[in-house]
Design a protein around this motif. Structure first.
Motif, PDB file in Angstrom:
ATOM      1  N   PRO A 161       5.889  67.341  51.281  1.00 44.75           N
ATOM      2  CA  PRO A 161       6.150  65.943  51.571  1.00 44.75           C
ATOM      3  C   PRO A 161       5.472  65.503  52.857  1.00 44.75           C
ATOM      4  CG  PRO A 161       8.172  67.139  51.088  1.00 44.75           C
ATOM      5  CD  PRO A 161       7.104  68.145  51.239  1.00 44.75           C
ATOM      6  N   HIS A 162       5.377  64.188  53.028  1.00 46.24           N
ATOM      7  CA  HIS A 162       4.855  63.643  54.268  1.00 46.24           C
ATOM      8  C   HIS A 162       5.809  63.948  55.406  1.00 46.24           C
ATOM      9  CE1 HIS A 162       1.764  61.499  52.129  1.00 46.24           C
ATOM     10  NE2 HIS A 162       2.666  60.940  51.342  1.00 46.24           N
ATOM     11  N   VAL A 163       5.290  63.881  56.653  1.00 41.83           N
ATOM     12  CA  VAL A 163       6.150  64.025  57.825  1.00 41.83           C
ATOM     13  C   VAL A 163       7.239  62.969  57.761  1.00 41.83           C
ATOM     14  CG1 VAL A 163       6.229  63.864  60.321  1.00 41.83           C
ATOM     15  CG2 VAL A 163       4.310  65.002  59.215  1.00 41.83           C
ATOM     16  N   GLY A 164       8.468  63.383  57.990  1.00 45.66           N
ATOM     17  CA  GLY A 164       9.576  62.455  57.977  1.00 45.66           C
ATOM     18  C   GLY A 164      10.378  62.508  56.692  1.00 45.66           C
ATOM     19  N   PRO A 213      18.587  71.528  55.663  1.00 43.37           N
ATOM     20  CA  PRO A 213      18.096  70.853  56.875  1.00 43.37           C
ATOM     21  C   PRO A 213      18.204  71.690  58.141  1.00 43.37           C
ATOM     22  CG  PRO A 213      19.415  69.345  55.552  1.00 43.37           C
ATOM     23  CD  PRO A 213      19.549  70.699  54.922  1.00 43.37           C
ATOM     24  N   SER A 214      19.097  72.672  58.154  1.00 48.73           N
ATOM     25  CA  SER A 214      19.231  73.509  59.351  1.00 48.73           C
ATOM     26  C   SER A 214      17.979  74.338  59.611  1.00 48.73           C
ATOM     27  CB  SER A 214      20.434  74.443  59.211  1.00 48.73           C
ATOM     28  OG  SER A 214      20.240  75.373  58.150  1.00 48.73           O
ATOM     29  N   ALA A 215      17.148  74.543  58.587  1.00 52.61           N
ATOM     30  CA  ALA A 215      15.950  75.367  58.747  1.00 52.61           C
ATOM     31  C   ALA A 215      14.967  74.738  59.705  1.00 52.61           C
ATOM     32  CB  ALA A 215      15.285  75.592  57.385  1.00 52.61           C
ATOM     33  N   HIS A 216      14.884  73.404  59.739  1.00 52.82           N
ATOM     34  CA  HIS A 216      13.904  72.741  60.595  1.00 52.82           C
ATOM     35  C   HIS A 216      14.562  71.706  61.514  1.00 52.82           C
ATOM     36  CE1 HIS A 216      14.271  69.698  57.457  1.00 52.82           C
ATOM     37  NE2 HIS A 216      13.844  70.605  56.572  1.00 52.82           N
ATOM     38  N   ARG A 217      15.841  71.879  61.801  1.00 52.34           N
ATOM     39  CA  ARG A 217      16.504  70.944  62.699  1.00 52.34           C
ATOM     40  C   ARG A 217      15.817  70.979  64.080  1.00 52.34           C
ATOM     41  NH1 ARG A 217      22.040  74.570  63.140  1.00 52.34           N
ATOM     42  NH2 ARG A 217      21.133  76.256  64.354  1.00 52.34           N
ATOM     43  N   PRO A 218      15.787  69.881  64.810  1.00 51.61           N
ATOM     44  CA  PRO A 218      16.403  68.581  64.521  1.00 51.61           C
ATOM     45  C   PRO A 218      15.478  67.627  63.787  1.00 51.61           C
ATOM     46  CG  PRO A 218      15.524  68.558  66.743  1.00 51.61           C
ATOM     47  CD  PRO A 218      15.192  69.922  66.165  1.00 51.61           C
ATOM     48  N   PHE A 219      14.423  68.132  63.132  1.00 49.45           N
ATOM     49  CA  PHE A 219      13.435  67.260  62.510  1.00 49.45           C
ATOM     50  C   PHE A 219      13.641  67.190  60.999  1.00 49.45           C
ATOM     51  CE2 PHE A 219      11.503  69.132  66.334  1.00 49.45           C
ATOM     52  CZ  PHE A 219      11.418  67.973  67.095  1.00 49.45           C
ATOM     53  N   ALA A 220      13.022  66.174  60.386  1.00 46.17           N
ATOM     54  CA  ALA A 220      13.260  65.902  58.974  1.00 46.17           C
ATOM     55  C   ALA A 220      12.439  66.775  58.051  1.00 46.17           C
ATOM     56  CB  ALA A 220      12.977  64.426  58.680  1.00 46.17           C
ATOM     57  N   GLU A 232       6.711  70.242  58.645  1.00 49.30           N
ATOM     58  CA  GLU A 232       5.512  69.831  59.376  1.00 49.30           C
ATOM     59  C   GLU A 232       5.879  69.096  60.660  1.00 49.30           C
ATOM     60  OE1 GLU A 232       1.209  67.670  58.626  1.00 49.30           O
ATOM     61  OE2 GLU A 232       2.673  67.793  57.008  1.00 49.30           O
ATOM     62  N   GLU A 233       6.872  68.242  60.580  1.00 47.69           N
ATOM     63  CA  GLU A 233       7.301  67.528  61.780  1.00 47.69           C
ATOM     64  C   GLU A 233       7.848  68.506  62.819  1.00 47.69           C
ATOM     65  OE1 GLU A 233      10.104  63.747  63.144  1.00 47.69           O
ATOM     66  OE2 GLU A 233      10.364  64.642  61.166  1.00 47.69           O
ATOM     67  N   TYR A 234       8.615  69.493  62.364  1.00 49.10           N
ATOM     68  CA  TYR A 234       9.140  70.499  63.295  1.00 49.10           C
ATOM     69  C   TYR A 234       8.003  71.180  64.051  1.00 49.10           C
ATOM     70  CZ  TYR A 234      11.311  74.836  64.939  1.00 49.10           C
ATOM     71  OH  TYR A 234      11.732  75.888  65.723  1.00 49.10           O
ATOM     72  N   ILE A 235       7.015  71.688  63.334  1.00 48.80           N
ATOM     73  CA  ILE A 235       5.930  72.440  63.958  1.00 48.80           C
ATOM     74  C   ILE A 235       5.124  71.561  64.904  1.00 48.80           C
ATOM     75  CG2 ILE A 235       3.772  73.665  63.514  1.00 48.80           C
ATOM     76  CD1 ILE A 235       6.262  75.303  62.853  1.00 48.80           C
ATOM     77  N   LEU A 236       4.738  70.375  64.460  1.00 46.25           N
ATOM     78  CA  LEU A 236       3.899  69.506  65.286  1.00 46.25           C
ATOM     79  C   LEU A 236       4.656  68.953  66.485  1.00 46.25           C
ATOM     80  CD1 LEU A 236       1.993  67.566  62.472  1.00 46.25           C
ATOM     81  CD2 LEU A 236       1.170  69.506  63.825  1.00 46.25           C
ATOM     82  N   ARG A 237       5.900  68.539  66.276  1.00 48.00           N
ATOM     83  CA  ARG A 237       6.652  67.916  67.371  1.00 48.00           C
ATOM     84  C   ARG A 237       7.065  68.928  68.428  1.00 48.00           C
ATOM     85  NH1 ARG A 237       9.616  63.278  66.136  1.00 48.00           N
ATOM     86  NH2 ARG A 237      10.599  63.563  68.183  1.00 48.00           N
ATOM     87  N   CYS A 238       7.521  70.110  68.006  1.00 44.16           N
ATOM     88  CA  CYS A 238       7.949  71.075  69.023  1.00 44.16           C
ATOM     89  C   CYS A 238       6.744  71.553  69.837  1.00 44.16           C
ATOM     90  CB  CYS A 238       8.733  72.232  68.415  1.00 44.16           C
ATOM     91  SG  CYS A 238       7.763  73.519  67.614  1.00 44.16           S
ATOM     92  N   THR A 239       5.574  71.666  69.187  1.00 42.60           N
ATOM     93  CA  THR A 239       4.362  72.044  69.916  1.00 42.60           C
ATOM     94  C   THR A 239       4.011  70.987  70.951  1.00 42.60           C
ATOM     95  OG1 THR A 239       3.549  73.234  67.972  1.00 42.60           O
ATOM     96  CG2 THR A 239       1.933  72.664  69.668  1.00 42.60           C
ATOM     97  N   LYS A 291      13.964  80.370  61.466  1.00 37.63           N
ATOM     98  CA  LYS A 291      15.255  80.439  60.791  1.00 37.63           C
ATOM     99  C   LYS A 291      16.259  79.604  61.559  1.00 37.63           C
ATOM    100  CE  LYS A 291      18.762  83.613  58.985  1.00 37.63           C
ATOM    101  NZ  LYS A 291      19.177  85.023  58.817  1.00 37.63           N
ATOM    102  N   ASP A 292      16.952  78.701  60.847  1.00 40.17           N
ATOM    103  CA  ASP A 292      17.955  77.831  61.467  1.00 40.17           C
ATOM    104  C   ASP A 292      17.409  77.131  62.702  1.00 40.17           C
ATOM    105  OD1 ASP A 292      19.898  78.472  59.559  1.00 40.17           O
ATOM    106  OD2 ASP A 292      20.502  80.267  60.672  1.00 40.17           O
ATOM    107  N   GLY A 293      16.165  76.657  62.604  1.00 36.13           N
ATOM    108  CA  GLY A 293      15.586  75.880  63.690  1.00 36.13           C
ATOM    109  C   GLY A 293      15.062  76.678  64.864  1.00 36.13           C
ATOM    110  N   LYS A 294      15.031  78.020  64.765  1.00 36.73           N
ATOM    111  CA  LYS A 294      14.559  78.864  65.867  1.00 36.73           C
ATOM    112  C   LYS A 294      13.420  79.764  65.383  1.00 36.73           C
ATOM    113  CE  LYS A 294      17.919  78.063  69.027  1.00 36.73           C
ATOM    114  NZ  LYS A 294      17.730  77.711  70.446  1.00 36.73           N
TER     115      LYS A 294
END
Length: 344
Positions: free
Chosen positions: A2-5, A13-20, A23-30, A134-137
């Motif tokens: 899916p697209h970001v977001g 959702p816990s896998a990539h919290r706090p993002f939707a 891809e958003e998790y990887i790009l935003r946390c970086t 795993k679980d956002g970590k």
């Protein structure tokens, strides 16, 4: 993907919290850590306290090396811009995923580095970070960078840098544990959800085995498109079957008995980007061939590398192959020094 977001349909959702999304998790946390300089988020938000990082100089455990290395890198290149070229990912259970993040970085060396004082020179380099989340970590990471391109861009002599680092004993063997026998079903990132291994993954593993281990470079057209583009070490871009074949032969000429092991594979279909795959691999052999990295030693080497592949109609049309030739040269020189010391 899916697209970001957009929420991921196969993951909790816990896998990539706090993002939707992944891809958003990887790009935003970086961006939060490297661009916004929120280095402390490594500790408080995104990395497990016992994270294992496998890189060109060995394996580290815990947050201290990650925090130190990130802080020093930002200080060395304060205007660095890292463009996230692609994120290739797959789920690993309902609360975990594996992602391969390809980053192309540019900047200016205005701070001290491990290579010396500021040079004021512009640099470019590519990196691939294969992260298990795993679980956002982030709990484990396999990361490779084109450091040879960096040191030459900064005006340093890679052979002199390798000698200095070898004298300090900076390189250590990787601690990878048991290597997977069937990386399509169970790689270092864990068990794939599907009971049936994807045909594309099987072909990719076959391609690596045929070209690197069986030395069947006559079969390159079975796997690569005629006009394939290969982006590889030292910032080089090669095109066509003959150049890709020669690039592989050049490595095997230095390490004639080398064998390549696939550590992990993930495959990602995207509505716009198409099908891409990410592969983490390990090349092992002895430096008994041509003197590419100084006089051959006859000693064993271990090279961690990663590739992202873009596929069309089952054939590879583009490959991003990243490995650290500088760290390889340091490893070889360090082995030479130890061998000389032991024999004296």
């Amino acid at each position: 993907m899916p697209h970001v977001g957009a929420p991921e349909p196969t993951l909790d959702p816990s896998a990539h919290r706090p993002f939707a999304s992944v891809e958003e998790y990887i790009l935003r946390c970086t961006d939060e850590i490297w661009v916004d300089r929120g280095v402390g988020l490594i500790d408080t938000a995104y990395y497990d306290p016992e994270v294992r990082i496998h890189g060109a100089f060995g394996t580290s455990v815990g947050l201290a090396p990650v925090l130190a290395g990130t802080t020093q890198s930002i200080a060395s290149y304060p205007d660095e811009v890292g463009f996230g070229e692609d994120v290739v990912w797959e789920p690993r259970g309902s609360q975990s995923f594996i992602s391969s993040h390809r980053v192309y970085s540019t900047g200016t060396n205005t701070g001290w580095t491990s290579y010396g004082p500021p040079s004021g020179r512009h640099f470019e380099k590519r990196a691939l970070a294969h992260c298990l989340v795993k679980d956002g970590k982030i709990i484990e990471e396999w990361v490779v960078r084109d450091e040879h391109r960096l040191v030459t861009d900064l005006g340093h002599d890679p052979h002199e840098v390798a000698r200095r680092f070898a004298e300090r004993g900076d390189w250590q063997p990787l601690e990878l544990g048991d290597l997977p026998e069937d990386p399509i079903r169970t790689g270092v990132s864990g068990v794939r959800d599907s009971e049936t291994a994807p045909a594309e993954g099987q072909r990719i593993v076959e391609m690596f085995d045929q070209m690197w281990n069986a030395r069947r470079l006559d079969r390159i057209s079975d796997f690569y498109d005629r006009d394939v583009v290969l982006h590889t070490s030292r910032g080089r871009t090669l095109q066509g079957l003959r150049q890709v074949s020669t690039e592989t032969l050049d490595m095997l000429a230095a390490f004639p008995d080398a064998q390549q092991r696939i550590l992990d594979v993930c495959i990602d279909d995207h509505p716009q980007r198409g099908q891409r795959a990410a592969v983490v691999w390990l090349l092992e052999g002895t430096y008994s061939g041509y003197d590419v990295f100084g006089p051959a030693t006859g000693l064993p080497i271990q090279l961690l590398g990663a590739s992202q592949l873009v596929l069309e109609h089952g054939r590879i049309v583009r490959e991003f192959r990243v490995y650290d030739e500088l760290a390889l040269a340091i490893q070889i020189e360090q082995g030479r020094l130890r061998s000389t010391t032991a024999g004296s």
